[in-house]
Design a protein around this motif. Sequence first.
Motif, PDB file in Angstrom:
ATOM      1  N   VAL A 104     -11.002   7.591   0.096  1.00 23.71           N
ATOM      2  CA  VAL A 104     -11.666   6.985   1.220  1.00 23.71           C
ATOM      3  C   VAL A 104     -10.550   5.306   0.844  1.00 23.71           C
ATOM      4  O   VAL A 104     -10.846   4.864  -0.351  1.00 23.71           O
ATOM      5  N   ILE A 105     -10.321   4.704   1.669  1.00 25.47           N
ATOM      6  CA  ILE A 105      -9.175   3.650   1.450  1.00 25.47           C
ATOM      7  C   ILE A 105     -10.361   2.051   0.964  1.00 25.47           C
ATOM      8  O   ILE A 105     -11.375   2.098   1.457  1.00 25.47           O
ATOM      9  N   GLY A 106      -9.572   0.989   0.085  1.00 20.68           N
ATOM     10  CA  GLY A 106     -10.550   0.009   0.165  1.00 20.68           C
ATOM     11  C   GLY A 106      -9.276  -1.208   0.995  1.00 20.68           C
ATOM     12  O   GLY A 106      -8.643  -0.932   1.868  1.00 20.68           O
ATOM     13  N   ASP A 107     -10.463  -2.348   0.524  1.00 25.30           N
ATOM     14  CA  ASP A 107      -9.999  -4.047   1.302  1.00 25.30           C
ATOM     15  C   ASP A 107      -8.445  -3.825   0.880  1.00 25.30           C
ATOM     16  O   ASP A 107      -7.056  -4.172   2.229  1.00 25.30           O
ATOM     17  N   LYS A 108      -7.670  -3.397  -0.096  1.00 20.51           N
ATOM     18  CA  LYS A 108      -6.590  -3.402  -0.884  1.00 20.51           C
ATOM     19  C   LYS A 108      -5.719  -3.045   0.197  1.00 20.51           C
ATOM     20  O   LYS A 108      -4.339  -3.606   0.743  1.00 20.51           O
ATOM     21  N   PHE A 109      -5.742  -1.974  -0.059  1.00 13.85           N
ATOM     22  CA  PHE A 109      -5.140  -1.289   1.211  1.00 13.85           C
ATOM     23  C   PHE A 109      -5.095  -1.712   2.823  1.00 13.85           C
ATOM     24  O   PHE A 109      -3.651  -1.649   2.949  1.00 13.85           O
ATOM     25  N   ARG A 110      -6.112  -1.330   3.423  1.00 10.99           N
ATOM     26  CA  ARG A 110      -5.662  -2.031   4.325  1.00 10.99           C
ATOM     27  C   ARG A 110      -5.205  -3.557   4.290  1.00 10.99           C
ATOM     28  O   ARG A 110      -4.716  -3.711   5.396  1.00 10.99           O
ATOM     29  N   GLY A 111      -5.131  -4.768   3.191  1.00  9.20           N
ATOM     30  CA  GLY A 111      -4.585  -5.350   3.867  1.00  9.20           C
ATOM     31  C   GLY A 111      -2.608  -5.193   3.505  1.00  9.20           C
ATOM     32  O   GLY A 111      -1.670  -5.766   4.621  1.00  9.20           O
ATOM     33  N   ARG A 112      -2.806  -4.463   2.181  1.00  8.07           N
ATOM     34  CA  ARG A 112      -1.520  -4.334   2.395  1.00  8.07           C
ATOM     35  C   ARG A 112      -0.372  -3.432   2.846  1.00  8.07           C
ATOM     36  O   ARG A 112       0.517  -3.530   4.083  1.00  8.07           O
ATOM     37  N   VAL A 113      -0.987  -1.853   3.500  1.00  5.31           N
ATOM     38  CA  VAL A 113      -0.627  -1.444   4.917  1.00  5.31           C
ATOM     39  C   VAL A 113      -0.463  -2.453   6.319  1.00  5.31           C
ATOM     40  O   VAL A 113       0.709  -2.015   6.809  1.00  5.31           O
ATOM     41  N   THR A 114      -1.084  -3.458   6.718  1.00  3.67           N
ATOM     42  CA  THR A 114      -1.388  -4.044   7.289  1.00  3.67           C
ATOM     43  C   THR A 114       0.242  -4.781   7.527  1.00  3.67           C
ATOM     44  O   THR A 114       0.750  -5.204   8.176  1.00  3.67           O
ATOM     45  N   ASP A 115       0.193  -5.547   6.242  1.00  2.17           N
ATOM     46  CA  ASP A 115       1.073  -6.356   5.694  1.00  2.17           C
ATOM     47  C   ASP A 115       2.684  -5.571   6.049  1.00  2.17           C
ATOM     48  O   ASP A 115       3.921  -6.127   6.811  1.00  2.17           O
ATOM     49  N   LEU A 116       2.807  -4.306   5.320  1.00  4.02           N
ATOM     50  CA  LEU A 116       4.138  -3.087   5.900  1.00  4.02           C
ATOM     51  C   LEU A 116       4.785  -2.841   6.763  1.00  4.02           C
ATOM     52  O   LEU A 116       4.889  -2.705   7.660  1.00  4.02           O
ATOM     53  N   LEU A 117       2.667  -2.785   7.602  1.00  6.02           N
ATOM     54  CA  LEU A 117       3.453  -2.561   9.191  1.00  6.02           C
ATOM     55  C   LEU A 117       3.892  -3.510  10.277  1.00  6.02           C
ATOM     56  O   LEU A 117       4.789  -3.648  11.092  1.00  6.02           O
ATOM     57  N   ARG A 118       3.545  -4.612   9.650  1.00 12.24           N
ATOM     58  CA  ARG A 118       3.901  -5.859  10.526  1.00 12.24           C
ATOM     59  C   ARG A 118       5.865  -6.382   9.827  1.00 12.24           C
ATOM     60  O   ARG A 118       6.649  -6.634  10.533  1.00 12.24           O
ATOM     61  N   ILE A 144      -6.009   4.678  10.760  1.00 12.02           N
ATOM     62  CA  ILE A 144      -6.840   4.875   9.625  1.00 12.02           C
ATOM     63  C   ILE A 144      -7.180   3.598  10.089  1.00 12.02           C
ATOM     64  O   ILE A 144      -8.488   2.837   9.647  1.00 12.02           O
ATOM     65  N   LEU A 145      -6.181   2.400   9.925  1.00 14.21           N
ATOM     66  CA  LEU A 145      -6.662   1.350   9.829  1.00 14.21           C
ATOM     67  C   LEU A 145      -7.662   0.745  11.088  1.00 14.21           C
ATOM     68  O   LEU A 145      -8.601   0.031  10.950  1.00 14.21           O
ATOM     69  N   LYS A 146      -7.680   0.946  11.977  1.00 10.81           N
ATOM     70  CA  LYS A 146      -8.841   0.594  12.780  1.00 10.81           C
ATOM     71  C   LYS A 146     -10.238   1.649  13.214  1.00 10.81           C
ATOM     72  O   LYS A 146     -11.085   1.211  13.623  1.00 10.81           O
ATOM     73  N   LYS A 147     -10.014   2.756  12.042  1.00 11.30           N
ATOM     74  CA  LYS A 147     -11.712   3.258  11.669  1.00 11.30           C
ATOM     75  C   LYS A 147     -11.939   2.033  11.024  1.00 11.30           C
ATOM     76  O   LYS A 147     -12.177   1.249  10.412  1.00 11.30           O
ATOM     77  N   GLN A 148     -13.675   2.200  11.583  1.00  9.54           N
ATOM     78  CA  GLN A 148     -14.568   1.129  10.441  1.00  9.54           C
ATOM     79  C   GLN A 148     -14.765   2.198   9.062  1.00  9.54           C
ATOM     80  O   GLN A 148     -14.705   3.137   8.774  1.00  9.54           O
ATOM     81  N   ASP A 149     -15.131   1.084   8.179  1.00 10.65           N
ATOM     82  CA  ASP A 149     -15.860   1.853   6.549  1.00 10.65           C
ATOM     83  C   ASP A 149     -16.909   3.420   7.182  1.00 10.65           C
ATOM     84  O   ASP A 149     -17.430   2.810   7.689  1.00 10.65           O
ATOM     85  N   PRO A 150     -16.629   4.208   6.383  1.00  8.70           N
ATOM     86  CA  PRO A 150     -16.053   4.573   5.577  1.00  8.70           C
ATOM     87  C   PRO A 150     -14.518   5.478   5.990  1.00  8.70           C
ATOM     88  O   PRO A 150     -14.739   6.092   6.322  1.00  8.70           O
ATOM     89  N   ALA A 151     -13.217   4.582   5.810  1.00  9.83           N
ATOM     90  CA  ALA A 151     -12.123   4.918   6.606  1.00  9.83           C
ATOM     91  C   ALA A 151     -11.707   5.632   5.589  1.00  9.83           C
ATOM     92  O   ALA A 151     -11.422   5.739   4.151  1.00  9.83           O
ATOM     93  N   THR A 152     -10.761   7.384   5.653  1.00  9.30           N
ATOM     94  CA  THR A 152     -10.494   8.201   5.230  1.00  9.30           C
ATOM     95  C   THR A 152      -8.585   8.191   5.243  1.00  9.30           C
ATOM     96  O   THR A 152      -8.532   8.347   6.306  1.00  9.30           O
ATOM     97  N   LEU A 153      -7.776   8.803   3.547  1.00  7.48           N
ATOM     98  CA  LEU A 153      -6.390   8.538   4.263  1.00  7.48           C
ATOM     99  C   LEU A 153      -6.607  10.370   3.706  1.00  7.48           C
ATOM    100  O   LEU A 153      -6.847  10.205   2.730  1.00  7.48           O
ATOM    101  N   SER A 154      -5.653  11.498   4.583  1.00  7.34           N
ATOM    102  CA  SER A 154      -5.446  12.400   3.789  1.00  7.34           C
ATOM    103  C   SER A 154      -4.914  12.481   2.870  1.00  7.34           C
ATOM    104  O   SER A 154      -3.606  11.234   2.810  1.00  7.34           O
ATOM    105  N   PHE A 155      -4.120  13.505   2.266  1.00  2.00           N
ATOM    106  CA  PHE A 155      -3.674  13.633   0.466  1.00  2.00           C
ATOM    107  C   PHE A 155      -2.391  14.079   1.593  1.00  2.00           C
ATOM    108  O   PHE A 155      -1.448  12.947   1.179  1.00  2.00           O
ATOM    109  N   GLY A 156      -2.156  14.168   3.052  1.00  2.00           N
ATOM    110  CA  GLY A 156      -1.305  14.966   3.479  1.00  2.00           C
ATOM    111  C   GLY A 156      -0.056  12.675   4.046  1.00  2.00           C
ATOM    112  O   GLY A 156       1.191  13.085   3.937  1.00  2.00           O
ATOM    113  N   THR A 157      -0.719  12.330   4.944  1.00  2.00           N
ATOM    114  CA  THR A 157      -0.814  10.813   5.251  1.00  2.00           C
ATOM    115  C   THR A 157      -0.132   9.824   3.873  1.00  2.00           C
ATOM    116  O   THR A 157       0.544   9.149   4.063  1.00  2.00           O
TER     117      THR A 157
END
Length: 199
Positions: free
Chosen positions: A6-20, A37-50
């Motif tokens: 279950v991803i947190g805010d830090k993951f959202r912010g850093r991955v958004t910056d990474l994609l930009r 995953i970033l478009k999903k509302q809380d709780p957003a999940t990140l699979s182990f494969g991803t």
Amino acid sequence: MATSFVIGDKFRGRVTDLLRQSGSSVPRELREELEAILKKQDPATLSFGTTRKLKKYLQDKGHPFYLHELLEDSSVHLPEVVKPPRNPELVARLEKIKTKLANEEYNRITRNVNTQEIHRNGALGDFGRQVRSVKAAVVTVFNFLVTVVATFACSYMGSQYLFTETTARVIAAVIAASVVGLAELYVLVRTMEGDLGKP
């Protein structure tokens, strides 16, 4: 079993910056998964494969932050365990087995109890048996005393032909009564041992 985070805010912010910042260098498949995953509302999940794909990408490109830093405020997603419905036949068999085991335990505990004997004799049967036992003991003691006293009397009366003095007659009577009393006690003890030895 856990299969995602279950991803947190830090993951959202850093991955958004990474994609930009990275632009088109992120593989298309990984980019699509991360954007979804970033478009999903809380709780957003990140699979182990991803997660593995993202880790490999970060290692290959030599980015200055690592996966564990991305997942600092994330948590492992533990899905609820859905218990399958119990098979009614199995439940019925288990209940039957429980009942059988309970009956066997009850029979094992009560195997020494004879209900027929309890109902046949009851309290009055026990009382009658005890009265007979006391009566036999009283008769035995009375018989012992009568025998000793009679022996004393006979010896005292019979010793007048041998002794003229009263003291000698009493001593002779006491000796005779003691011998007969000891003989009676011996016979009584042997009889009681025989009674006690019976099953």
